[in-house]
Design a protein around this motif. Structure first.
Motif, PDB file in Angstrom:
ATOM      1  N   GLU A 162      51.093 -12.031  -2.009  1.00 61.81           N
ATOM      2  CA  GLU A 162      51.077 -12.805  -0.772  1.00 61.81           C
ATOM      3  C   GLU A 162      52.182 -12.418   0.206  1.00 61.81           C
ATOM      4  O   GLU A 162      52.110 -12.760   1.389  1.00 61.81           O
ATOM      5  CB  GLU A 162      51.176 -14.299  -1.105  1.00 61.81           C
ATOM      6  CG  GLU A 162      50.004 -14.794  -1.937  1.00 61.81           C
ATOM      7  CD  GLU A 162      50.113 -16.278  -2.265  1.00 61.81           C
ATOM      8  OE1 GLU A 162      51.166 -16.875  -1.940  1.00 61.81           O
ATOM      9  OE2 GLU A 162      49.159 -16.822  -2.835  1.00 61.81           O
ATOM     10  N   THR A 163      53.221 -11.746  -0.269  1.00 62.60           N
ATOM     11  CA  THR A 163      54.332 -11.402   0.622  1.00 62.60           C
ATOM     12  C   THR A 163      54.670  -9.914   0.478  1.00 62.60           C
ATOM     13  O   THR A 163      54.396  -9.292  -0.550  1.00 62.60           O
ATOM     14  CB  THR A 163      55.587 -12.227   0.294  1.00 62.60           C
ATOM     15  OG1 THR A 163      56.077 -11.840  -1.002  1.00 62.60           O
ATOM     16  CG2 THR A 163      55.289 -13.717   0.302  1.00 62.60           C
ATOM     17  N   GLN A 164      55.283  -9.397   1.510  1.00 62.92           N
ATOM     18  CA  GLN A 164      55.690  -7.993   1.464  1.00 62.92           C
ATOM     19  C   GLN A 164      56.760  -7.784   0.405  1.00 62.92           C
ATOM     20  O   GLN A 164      56.822  -6.720  -0.234  1.00 62.92           O
ATOM     21  CB  GLN A 164      56.219  -7.558   2.843  1.00 62.92           C
ATOM     22  CG  GLN A 164      56.446  -6.062   2.957  1.00 62.92           C
ATOM     23  CD  GLN A 164      55.183  -5.253   2.735  1.00 62.92           C
ATOM     24  OE1 GLN A 164      54.147  -5.544   3.325  1.00 62.92           O
ATOM     25  NE2 GLN A 164      55.264  -4.248   1.852  1.00 62.92           N
ATOM     26  N   ALA A 165      57.598  -8.799   0.194  1.00 63.39           N
ATOM     27  CA  ALA A 165      58.630  -8.684  -0.846  1.00 63.39           C
ATOM     28  C   ALA A 165      57.995  -8.511  -2.221  1.00 63.39           C
ATOM     29  O   ALA A 165      58.465  -7.718  -3.052  1.00 63.39           O
ATOM     30  CB  ALA A 165      59.524  -9.921  -0.821  1.00 63.39           C
ATOM     31  N   GLN A 166      56.915  -9.265  -2.479  1.00 61.30           N
ATOM     32  CA  GLN A 166      56.205  -9.102  -3.742  1.00 61.30           C
ATOM     33  C   GLN A 166      55.636  -7.696  -3.861  1.00 61.30           C
ATOM     34  O   GLN A 166      55.737  -7.045  -4.900  1.00 61.30           O
ATOM     35  CB  GLN A 166      55.071 -10.125  -3.847  1.00 61.30           C
ATOM     36  CG  GLN A 166      55.505 -11.537  -4.178  1.00 61.30           C
ATOM     37  CD  GLN A 166      54.312 -12.473  -4.269  1.00 61.30           C
ATOM     38  OE1 GLN A 166      53.363 -12.365  -3.492  1.00 61.30           O
ATOM     39  NE2 GLN A 166      54.355 -13.394  -5.220  1.00 61.30           N
ATOM     40  N   ALA A 167      55.004  -7.243  -2.775  1.00 56.67           N
ATOM     41  CA  ALA A 167      54.399  -5.914  -2.786  1.00 56.67           C
ATOM     42  C   ALA A 167      55.447  -4.838  -3.052  1.00 56.67           C
ATOM     43  O   ALA A 167      55.222  -3.904  -3.839  1.00 56.67           O
ATOM     44  CB  ALA A 167      53.688  -5.656  -1.461  1.00 56.67           C
ATOM     45  N   ASP A 168      56.620  -4.963  -2.425  1.00 57.28           N
ATOM     46  CA  ASP A 168      57.679  -3.978  -2.615  1.00 57.28           C
ATOM     47  C   ASP A 168      58.183  -3.987  -4.059  1.00 57.28           C
ATOM     48  O   ASP A 168      58.443  -2.922  -4.643  1.00 57.28           O
ATOM     49  CB  ASP A 168      58.835  -4.253  -1.658  1.00 57.28           C
ATOM     50  CG  ASP A 168      58.446  -4.013  -0.200  1.00 57.28           C
ATOM     51  OD1 ASP A 168      57.449  -3.308   0.041  1.00 57.28           O
ATOM     52  OD2 ASP A 168      59.147  -4.547   0.681  1.00 57.28           O
ATOM     53  N   ALA A 169      58.313  -5.203  -4.623  1.00 58.44           N
ATOM     54  CA  ALA A 169      58.802  -5.313  -6.005  1.00 58.44           C
ATOM     55  C   ALA A 169      57.810  -4.697  -6.983  1.00 58.44           C
ATOM     56  O   ALA A 169      58.196  -3.993  -7.929  1.00 58.44           O
ATOM     57  CB  ALA A 169      59.064  -6.776  -6.352  1.00 58.44           C
ATOM     58  N   LEU A 170      56.538  -4.948  -6.745  1.00 60.51           N
ATOM     59  CA  LEU A 170      55.502  -4.401  -7.624  1.00 60.51           C
ATOM     60  C   LEU A 170      55.426  -2.888  -7.505  1.00 60.51           C
ATOM     61  O   LEU A 170      55.273  -2.177  -8.507  1.00 60.51           O
ATOM     62  CB  LEU A 170      54.147  -5.035  -7.284  1.00 60.51           C
ATOM     63  CG  LEU A 170      54.014  -6.520  -7.625  1.00 60.51           C
ATOM     64  CD1 LEU A 170      52.825  -7.136  -6.893  1.00 60.51           C
ATOM     65  CD2 LEU A 170      53.886  -6.716  -9.133  1.00 60.51           C
ATOM     66  N   LYS A 171      55.547  -2.400  -6.308  1.00 62.17           N
ATOM     67  CA  LYS A 171      55.550  -0.954  -6.085  1.00 62.17           C
ATOM     68  C   LYS A 171      56.717  -0.310  -6.824  1.00 62.17           C
ATOM     69  O   LYS A 171      56.578   0.760  -7.443  1.00 62.17           O
ATOM     70  CB  LYS A 171      55.623  -0.669  -4.589  1.00 62.17           C
ATOM     71  CG  LYS A 171      55.722   0.811  -4.248  1.00 62.17           C
ATOM     72  CD  LYS A 171      55.885   1.014  -2.738  1.00 62.17           C
ATOM     73  CE  LYS A 171      56.150   2.470  -2.392  1.00 62.17           C
ATOM     74  NZ  LYS A 171      56.352   2.651  -0.940  1.00 62.17           N
ATOM     75  N   ALA A 172      57.892  -0.972  -6.764  1.00 64.53           N
ATOM     76  CA  ALA A 172      59.076  -0.444  -7.435  1.00 64.53           C
ATOM     77  C   ALA A 172      58.892  -0.390  -8.944  1.00 64.53           C
ATOM     78  O   ALA A 172      59.455   0.488  -9.620  1.00 64.53           O
ATOM     79  CB  ALA A 172      60.293  -1.295  -7.079  1.00 64.53           C
ATOM     80  N   LEU A 173      58.104  -1.312  -9.477  1.00 65.32           N
ATOM     81  CA  LEU A 173      57.833  -1.333 -10.918  1.00 65.32           C
ATOM     82  C   LEU A 173      56.817  -0.270 -11.324  1.00 65.32           C
ATOM     83  O   LEU A 173      56.639  -0.015 -12.518  1.00 65.32           O
ATOM     84  CB  LEU A 173      57.333  -2.710 -11.351  1.00 65.32           C
ATOM     85  CG  LEU A 173      58.358  -3.842 -11.349  1.00 65.32           C
ATOM     86  CD1 LEU A 173      57.678  -5.164 -11.681  1.00 65.32           C
ATOM     87  CD2 LEU A 173      59.465  -3.558 -12.360  1.00 65.32           C
ATOM     88  N   GLY A 174      56.121   0.302 -10.335  1.00 66.32           N
ATOM     89  CA  GLY A 174      55.144   1.335 -10.646  1.00 66.32           C
ATOM     90  C   GLY A 174      53.706   0.891 -10.581  1.00 66.32           C
ATOM     91  O   GLY A 174      52.803   1.633 -10.994  1.00 66.32           O
ATOM     92  N   VAL A 175      53.439  -0.340 -10.072  1.00 70.02           N
ATOM     93  CA  VAL A 175      52.055  -0.806  -9.928  1.00 70.02           C
ATOM     94  C   VAL A 175      51.376   0.033  -8.847  1.00 70.02           C
ATOM     95  O   VAL A 175      51.962   0.314  -7.793  1.00 70.02           O
ATOM     96  CB  VAL A 175      52.008  -2.303  -9.558  1.00 70.02           C
ATOM     97  CG1 VAL A 175      50.574  -2.753  -9.323  1.00 70.02           C
ATOM     98  CG2 VAL A 175      52.653  -3.130 -10.667  1.00 70.02           C
TER      99      VAL A 175
END
Length: 526
Positions: free
Chosen positions: A478-491
């Motif tokens: 729902e938020t760009q912060a979530q998207a960035d965190a998930l991307k950083a984890l490798g999703v």
């Protein structure tokens, strides 16, 4: 000598005792009893079979006889016959259903040893709620099963008092209710003072008196409240769902909730008929939500989500009901049908769609066979379809399910494990099923952003998927912060309101800059 005498002599040459069963009762018996002083011709005639056997033998024999077809002879069955004096005698029994007298069952019994003293505890342990539901399902799905069943709910106020007398009374009441249940093995304890038991619909045993007498034997004056609901020949799945709901209600609100069992059964039957009608008339529609690459922001594919025409919300409860009632496979195929219609519309191009399929649809070959048939005329569409296996119902035979998924993957379909992290079966699925994608459940995704423990677990899961060559999708982003965190984890991919809400057509609603594609390039799932 007449033929009848000769046949009787031949029968006794291979058996010690002959008897005939009708409706679970011994119609007549002739031959040697288990011990001296017991003449089966007079002592057994008219009695239920369960009264002359120990509890375990009665349960096993009843189930085996229910599966015996007309003109069939059973394999030898080992049983124990009680003598009424604390002893029993082992015997070998064979049964035969003569078509001319069916459903009567002819039985030949041979004693295999002397009488022996029974152990004090021959009664099977009382069930829990899950065990009672499983027992009902087993009884109703046995070949030749008689659905003339009822469920009784019993509440004994004061039984939860912590004293020696109440504990003794509790044990005795539990034992008496178990004995009063179907085959002496179909009662469950819901709580300290609440019980439920399956019985024959024509069983007139007064359970209130049974409870009061058991309590009085321990020096207590306790009363009971009961409610009974007949299953009235309901389908097995309908009966099982109704019982589950009734047990939940009884545990929460007391035995009074059991009084509505009949109405609840009617409602479940009506719900099943209504759902069948919805599937048959295709009275639902699909909405499409985009899934994008977290790396580039480019559109990757759409998920087709079902909505019933009478409301805007996702049909979570109705899908769960359909799974319980065995109606989900037809619905899953109807969803696939609607998605294929959309994919074949002019202007849709090579866009890709994910469709949901319950794990229960993989318990047989029909779903896979029908999906292949539906796409046989245009096989190129198969490499643009992703089948998401939802974990709302567990797959019992993972090896067989994997074989069916392999057929789909060999034909060009992609396969995804949906709801990963939402249930206990997630890692079993990942270990046993060959898939192309794993979708992280929204609750799990939320916990990744808020809890270190969940983030650590997710890191290992995402790395494991990468090592296996399995792509990952995170939902409810729902938020760009979530998207960035998930991307950083490798999703790899994201789905959620940040990228677009479900819409009536597969259209991107994201603000991301689209990635250019060369003329003639085929969009893959990688």
């Amino acid at each position: 000598m007449n033929l009848g005498s000769r046949l009787l002599g031949m029968a006794f040459a291979s058996a010690d005792l002959l008897f005939e069963l009708k409706d679970g009762r011994i119609a007549f018996a002739v031959g040697a009893g288990p011990v001296a002083g017991i003449d089966p011709a007079s002592a057994w005639s008219g009695r239920p079979l369960s009264e002359v056997l120990d509890v375990q033998s009665a349960c096993e024999l009843t189930d085996n006889l229910a599966a015996l077809g007309s003109g069939r002879r059973s394999a030898p069955m080992e049983i124990r016959v009680v003598t009424g004096d604390g002893r029993a005698r082992r015997a070998s029994l064979r049964a035969f259903v003569l078509p001319e007298i069916a459903p009567a069952i002819s039985c030949a019994l041979s004693w295999t040893g002397p009488a022996f003293v029974l152990a004090v505890t021959t009664e099977p342990p009382i069930l829990d709620a899950r065990g009672l539901i499983s027992r009902l399902e087993d009884v109703m799905t046995s070949p030749g099963a008689d659905n003339g069943l009822s469920v009784a709910f019993v509440e004994v106020p004061g039984l939860d008092t912590d004293s020696d007398e109440h504990r003794a009374a509790s044990a005795r009441i539990e034992s008496e209710l178990q004995a009063a249940s179907l085959n002496g093995a179909s009662a469950c304890r819901l709580s300290a003072d609440r019980f439920a038991l399956m019985r024959g619909a024509d069983d007139l045993t007064d359970l209130v008196r049974t409870v009061e007498a058991a309590a009085a034997a321990e020096g207590l004056s306790l009363s009971a409240t009961t409610a009974t609901g007949d299953l009235n020949g309901a389908e097995s799945a309908v009966a099982v769902r109704t019982l589950r709901l009734a047990l939940d209600a009884c545990l929460k609100d007391g035995v009074a909730a059991g009084a509505s069992f009949g109405e609840r059964l009617k409602e479940t039957v009506a719900d099943a008929d209504r759902f069948r009608g919805i599937v048959r008339a295709r009275e639902f529609h699909l909405v499409y939500q985009p899934i994008v690459s977290l790396e580039s922001g480019a559109m990757h594919h759409f998920e087709a989500l079902a909505r019933f025409n009478d409301g805007p919300r996702a049909p979570v409860a109705q899908i769960a009901m359909a799974e319980e009632l065995g109606l989900i496979e037809g619905f899953d195929l109807a969803v696939a049908e609607k998605a294929l219609v959309q994919m074949r519309k002019a202007g849709f191009g090579r866009a890709k769609i994910a469709i949901n399929a319950s794990a229960l649809s993989l318990t047989g070959d029909a779903y896979v066979e029908n999906l292949l048939r539906m796409t046989a005329a245009a096989t190129d569409v198969r490499d643009r379809l992703l089948v998401e296996i939802t974990e709302t119902a567990a797959v019992a035979d993972l090896e067989a399910a994997n074989r069916r998924l392999a057929v789909l993957r060999d034909a060009g379909f992609k396969v995804c494990i949906d709801d990963f992290g939402a249930g206990s079966a997630s890692f079993d699925y990942l270990r046993s099923l060959q898939v192309d994608m794993v979708k992280l459940d929204g609750v799990f995704v939320h916990e990744i952003a808020t809890e270190q423990r969940a983030r650590t677990l997710a890191t290992h899961v995402i790395q494991l998927c990468a090592d296996l060559g399995v792509a990952t999708v995170a939902e409810m982003v729902e938020t760009q912060a979530q998207a960035d965190a998930l991307k950083a984890l490798g999703v790899n991919y994201g789905q959620g309101w940040l990228f677009g809400r479900p819409g009536p057509t597969p259209t991107s609603q994201t603000q991301s800059r689209p990635v250019a594609r060369r003329r003639g390039e085929v969009v893959g799932w990688g």
